[in-house]
Design a protein around this motif. Structure first.
Motif: not given
Length: 348
Positions: A90-92, A96-100, A111-121, A325-330
């Motif tokens: 999702s982050l990648q 890359d501009g290929v996901l909406a 808006s009902r999801l945990s903000q902490r977990i949503s932020a990771t995606a 996860l951003t650093i991981m992908s790199e």
């Protein structure tokens, strides 16, 4: 009277035609086969079709990494409208501009999801489930439940464990856990983790990417212990196999699964409706009960036995180890080379 009958007939025809038009709307959902497909069809897809009139075509082809490669290669037009992937992709994909990008205007249940977990995606992923890397073991082969990840390096399990290939995200998660256990970090200084994993590899029978193949080893007793996603592990427990799983004392890293819309998807409105339906309270309750996974939605009602083993509360979420996860992908490509050099090369 004849005019009334004719009017009624025309009205019926209009209703039929309208219904046909609604049902003519289709949505292509790409995800996994096996137990996953049977469960998602029954708990999510069929109720969604019944409520909306939208026909869902299920495309069970490819792993999350293969699906993302297709999305990227087609510049966001892979031929499906919704795809099940992970927070990493999702982050990648956003980068890359290929996901909406997704928002609560078209998908209110975000808006009902945990903000902490949503932020990771990131802004392109809707977290529909949370699993964690567990230690799965044979109860009839091991005297006591393993309490630590270090059990994988024990002489008791020599020749009785199997490891994931680097294409399976569990591989780097294991490196990260062993790194923390040996004085290293989560994304920096992973050398202690790679060194420890080389010792684990010497005790393994080899490496496999597919969850289906991994679990076949423990089903037939060839393997006595291995890392495995806890949702799949729970399905094996429920099947009656003499297996169980633990969350080791050092902690664990989650698999954050997401629903995504490719940027060039043909049916974006229907895709948003599907994602909102999947994230709904009733759907999340059904999904967690059926697939034995955790959730990023904290307000759902679940039995105590499910809450005892799954991620269903903010306290559960806070107990998880969340690498950047951003650093991981790199750094994954560099780590892949180190895995081959330091881990695979040392396997028997």
């Amino acid at each position: 009277m004849g005019k009334i009958r004719r009017t009624l007939a025309l009205s019926a025809f209009a209703v039929s035609a309208l219904s046909s038009q609604v049902r003519a709307e289709t949505l292509v959902v790409n995800s996994y086969g096996g137990p996953y497909e049977a469960i998602i069809r029954k708990t999510i897809i069929e109720p969604f079709e019944a409520r909306t009139g939208i026909d869902v075509i299920y495309d069970a082809v490819g792993s999350a990494s293969q699906d993302y490669a297709k999305i990227k290669a087609t510049k966001g037009r892979p031929g499906f409208d919704v795809v099940v992937m992970t927070a990493s992709q999702s982050l990648q994909g956003c980068q890359d501009g290929v996901l909406a990008k997704l928002d609560a205007t078209s998908i209110p249940n975000l808006s009902r999801l945990s903000q902490r977990i949503s932020a990771t995606a990131g802004p392109c992923g809707a977290v529909h489930e949370v699993q964690y890397m567990s230690l799965l073991y044979r109860k009839d082969k091991i005297a006591a439940p393993p309490a630590s990840w270090s059990a994988l390096a024990s002489d008791e399990l020599k020749g009785k464990i199997v490891l994931p290939t680097f294409q399976n995200i569990m591989a780097i998660y294991l490196v990260q856990m062993f790194s923390l256990m040996n004085g290293g970090g989560l994304v920096d200084n992973l050398d202690p983790g790679f060194k420890a994993m080389s010792e684990v590899a010497r005790r393994s029978i080899g490496f496999e990417q597919s969850s289906a193949i991994l679990e076949s080893y423990i089903k037939d007793g060839t393997v006595w212990a291995m890392p495995f996603w806890n949702g799949r592990a729970q399905l094996l427990v429920d099947s009656g196999l003499p297996v169980d799983y633990v969350r080791p004392k050092e902690g664990t890293i989650p698999l954050i699964a997401t629903l995504n819309i490719p940027s060039g998807a043909e049916h974006k409105d229907a895709a948003a409706k599907f994602i909102d339906f999947f994230l709904g309270k009733e759907s999340q309750e059904a999904w967690v009960r059926a697939y034995k996974v955790g959730t990023a939605r904290m307000d759902i009602d679940l039995p105590a036995d499910i809450r005892a083993r799954q991620i269903t509360s903010e306290a559960d979420l806070n107990s998880l180890i969340l690498p950047d996860l951003t650093i991981m992908s790199e750094r994954l490509s560099k780590w892949a080379e180190q895995w081959e050099r330091d881990v695979v090369a040392n396997a028997n």
